[in-house]
Design a protein around this motif. Structure first.
Motif, PDB file in Angstrom:
ATOM      1  N   SER A 329      47.916  17.209 -46.135  1.00 36.92           N
ATOM      2  CA  SER A 329      47.536  17.496 -44.749  1.00 36.92           C
ATOM      3  C   SER A 329      46.196  18.219 -44.673  1.00 36.92           C
ATOM      4  O   SER A 329      45.442  18.041 -43.707  1.00 36.92           O
ATOM      5  CB  SER A 329      48.631  18.324 -44.058  1.00 36.92           C
ATOM      6  OG  SER A 329      48.877  19.520 -44.770  1.00 36.92           O
ATOM      7  N   THR A 334      46.994  10.608 -45.207  1.00 32.09           N
ATOM      8  CA  THR A 334      48.285  10.256 -44.633  1.00 32.09           C
ATOM      9  C   THR A 334      49.117   9.415 -45.592  1.00 32.09           C
ATOM     10  O   THR A 334      48.646   8.941 -46.633  1.00 32.09           O
ATOM     11  CB  THR A 334      48.106   9.449 -43.338  1.00 32.09           C
ATOM     12  OG1 THR A 334      47.654   8.122 -43.678  1.00 32.09           O
ATOM     13  CG2 THR A 334      47.089  10.102 -42.413  1.00 32.09           C
ATOM     14  N   PRO A 361      51.163  16.440 -40.164  1.00 33.84           N
ATOM     15  CA  PRO A 361      49.718  16.658 -40.044  1.00 33.84           C
ATOM     16  C   PRO A 361      49.353  18.102 -39.724  1.00 33.84           C
ATOM     17  O   PRO A 361      48.205  18.510 -39.943  1.00 33.84           O
ATOM     18  CB  PRO A 361      49.312  15.719 -38.899  1.00 33.84           C
ATOM     19  CG  PRO A 361      50.571  15.363 -38.195  1.00 33.84           C
ATOM     20  CD  PRO A 361      51.668  15.453 -39.193  1.00 33.84           C
TER      21      PRO A 361
END
Length: 735
Positions: A329, A334, A361
């Motif tokens: 993060s 991702t 995130p």
């Protein structure tokens, strides 16, 4: 046991990343100690870099050589984890080798010429699970050594708490996928098969020919219907958004090197549907493929005139969609950035350990929708999630164990399907034909569907059943065959298991056949009572289970004893999983600190020495094996595994302590006085210089380390980095 004059050697493989770096430190200890028993330790380079170079005649074909050796009684191979290269990894390795001066071509993304197709074919031999099917001429016996299990019970690792309202679940297709569309036949006689696609316009394309099969061999074929995959993914994305949970995809883009990168690409395109609807042609023209992941696409946008516009569209896609699970993060990496970053057999157990959470995130943990498109084994993970939701986290201090007997010899099952997996160019019918032209299996397909066939030979199945019975009796433990009679392949295996079990004495043994979901539930119930259960599985479930249960029980799958009794009498000794290896290399280069744990190498070496002693009558090799086992027990009791942060011993320090305890055990043993005398001086030297050696090892930490390359380190530089203690090096040389 009597002494033998027969030459004896152990082949120690040079692989990739952290295991390779650890080898620079540990191999000198192995060679010095084994030499006292007349055992030569040879090396063979099967790294992804060496395999690339071998394809172009720039290095020896060590993998091919070891594949031939594995079929002989003399084989004694210690195999460390290697990179199962995804396309992005393969491209990165090619780039590094080119920068090092090797004249090798780029990877042809869309080969147009015969030369390009030939180059692509060579690189395809390096991709994915290219090593294991070659070396695994036997089935797998994988379990936690008693010393590791006892250590985990007395030093339990952390487990995240579970709550009954956890929203973490698995999303899977259940229909129109590989499991549901599978068809299977058992060959009555030796034959040569072909695979053809007859398109709707009547044209016929031979996808594969010259496919030799043996009597009794199981041949399967199936198809992932991509239109249904797309619909499933749209629904899964909407569900994650509606439930306000993280969205994550869990595939095996390394081992399943043809099918899973394509499926991963569909996940990326589904998540960013608006982006690909608007800019898909631009991305394709630039050679930016969703199969390579979001990271590769974003890295290539700078070269496009509308790159900033497309980047903004991807940013909107992330903002408008469900929250994405993150690999990092802090860096914005991702779940969809790199197909090889999130590998199902490592990522799912890690999630289960962490309260059913992945990282979001915002840098915090959160409940997750784990998207596993094919339903073949997705139910295993859902069963574990449901169990934790009901009963809470597992307790490493009391839980039982699930060792595994795995069917993998001679490229058995799905991991042997790479050369028979195709993304179909046209709608029509795919048929598997025998030499008489008769269709054994056929599927109606659409353009873009992913079709695959795989083979499982009869001899490995028979050997697998024998190994299961042997392990069940040796450990007095129930053995469960994880097979589902509603699945075509499994139904044929169940018939063979029922035919071959009567060939063995099973009196007093508890041997069952259960579906993977029921086998999981049965094993979990016993685990919570502190009881052990052998899982007897096919090749992919072998891989999944030997990560799932060890990560829950031990905190890692790297501490397992993995023995492969080769079918022709040799031995292959594997050293654990390498999923964490890339992060360890990054830390070494940045801080000169290698956290890789070589415990798996210690166990494999002891088993290798014992096998050598038994096969050659080398009494000293048996003493080395026995004393190494005891030294490893001391190593665990003294907690000499690498620490978690700078200022503690790392991989190099752990090797020193293993060498110290092993030398002390050899000096103290009474079976061979000359051997004891040979190690008495070394044991004294290492013990008396412990503070100096540890000081030299710690002194290098905290500064960057230059190893000369990621995929192909410079031997001299890497050796200097991994052997910084002059005192230790001189002591080993004196032996």
């Amino acid at each position: 046991m009597t002494e033998s004059n027969a030459p004896a050697s152990i082949i120690y493989t040079l692989t990739d990343e952290a295991p390779l770096l650890a080898t620079y430190s540990f191999l000198p200890i192995i060679s010095a100690y084994a030499g006292t028993a007349g055992v030569a330790v040879e090396t063979r380079d099967i790294s992804v870099a060496a395999r690339i170079l071998a394809q172009f005649g720039l290095a020896d074909d060590a993998l091919g050589e070891l594949g031939a050796l594995a079929k002989t009684p003399e084989a004694n191979i210690i195999k460390l984890p290697n990179i199962s290269a995804s396309i992005p990894q393969l491209k990165a390795a090619i780039k590094e080798l080119q920068e090092q001066g090797f004249a090798i071509p780029d990877y042809p993304e869309n080969p147009q010429t015969d030369a390009d197709r030939e180059t692509r074919a060579k690189y395809d031999k390096v991709k994915g699970s290219a090593v294991n099917p070659v070396l695994r001429e036997g089935n797998s016996d994988r379990r936690a050594p008693a010393s590791v299990k006892n250590y985990a019970k007395t030093h339990p690792h952390s487990m995240g708490a579970w709550t009954s309202d956890s929203k973490t679940n698995v999303a899977t297709m259940g229909q129109h996928d590989f499991k549901s569309n599978e068809k299977s036949v058992v060959l009555a006689a030796d034959d040569t098969l072909s695979i053809v696609l007859e398109a709707e316009d009547g044209t016929t394309t031979v996808l594969k020919d010259g496919l030799n099969v043996l009597a009794g061999e199981v041949v399967d074929a199936t198809v992932m219907q991509v239109s249904h995959l797309r619909a499933f993914l749209v629904n899964a994305i909407a569900k994650a958004k509606a439930d306000d949970v993280l969205f994550s995809a869990h595939l095996k883009a390394t081992m399943m090197k043809v099918s899973d990168p394509i499926i991963f690409g569909h996940v990326v395109k589904a998540f960013f549907a608006d982006v690909f609807a608007t800019y898909g042609d631009d991305l394709a023209a630039a050679g930016l493929s969703a199969n390579d992941g979001l990271g590769a696409i974003l890295a290539g946008l700078d070269a496009l005139p509308n790159g900033a516009e497309i980047k903004a569209a991807f940013d909107r896609g992330i903002a408008d969609g469900p929250r994405l699970a993150m690999v990092d993060s802090d860096k914005g990496i991702t779940n969809l950035h790199v197909p090889s970053d999130v590998i199902i057999d490592a990522s799912m157990p890690a999630m289960i350990r962490t309260s059913g959470h992945m990282w979001g995130p915002d840098g915090n943990e959160a409940d997750t929708l784990a998207v596993i498109p094919d339903s073949s084994y997705a139910g295993v993970y859902q069963t574990v999630l449901d169990d934790c939701r009901k009963h809470g986290a597992f307790d490493p201090a009391t839980m039982g164990s699930v060792p595994n007997v795995g069917l993998m010899a001679q490229a058995a099952e799905e991991y042997g399907s790479h050369d028979k997996t195709f993304e179909l160019a046209a709608a029509g019918t795919v048929r598997v034909l025998n030499s008489a032209g008769e269709a054994l299996i056929e599927h109606d397909v659409e353009a873009g569907d992913i079709w695959r066939a795989c083979q499982t030979k009869d001899a490995p199945i028979r050997d697998w059943v024998k190994l299961a019975v042997t392990r069940a009796r040796a450990s007095a433990t129930p053995a469960i065959f994880w097979l589902d009679e509603s699945r075509a392949h499994d139904a044929n295996l169940i018939a063979k298991v029922n035919a071959y079990l009567p060939e063995h004495d099973t009196s007093g043994l508890d041997i069952k056949i259960l579906t993977p979901e029921l086998a999981t539930a049965f094993s979990l119930e016993r685990i919570r009572r502190g009881e052990d259960t052998i899982s007897v599985t096919g090749n992919v479930l072998r891989d999944y289970n030997t990560d799932l249960f060890p990560i829950l029980e031990l905190g890692t799958s790297a501490k397992m004893l993995s023995v492969v009794p080769l079918m022709n009498g040799g031995g292959l000794f594997e050293t654990g999983a390498g999923g964490s290896a890339p992060k360890h290399v990054q830390q070494l280069v940045k801080e000169n600190y290698l956290r890789w744990d070589s415990l798996g190498e210690f166990f494999a070496l002891a088993a290798s020495l014992e096998h050598l002693a038994t096969s050659t009558g080398n009494a000293r090799a048996q003493i080395l094996a026995d004393t190494l086992d005891r030294a490893t027990g001391t190593f665990l009791n003294e907690d000499r595994s690498p620490g978690r942060k700078l200022g503690t011993i790392d991989n190099r320090g752990s090797h020193f302590y293993l060498g110290l305890y092993w030398a002390q055990e050899l000096a103290a043993q009474t079976e061979d006085a000359a051997l004891a005398e040979a190690f008495a001086g070394l044991a004294t030297t290492l013990a008396s210089n412990e503070e100096a050696i540890v000081g030299e090892l710690l002194a290098v930490q905290g500064s960057p380390a230059d190893i000369g390359g990621y995929f192909r380190p410079d031997d001299a530089k890497a050796s200097v980095v991994m052997r910084p203690s002059t005192t230790l090096n001189e002591a080993l040389a004196s032996l």
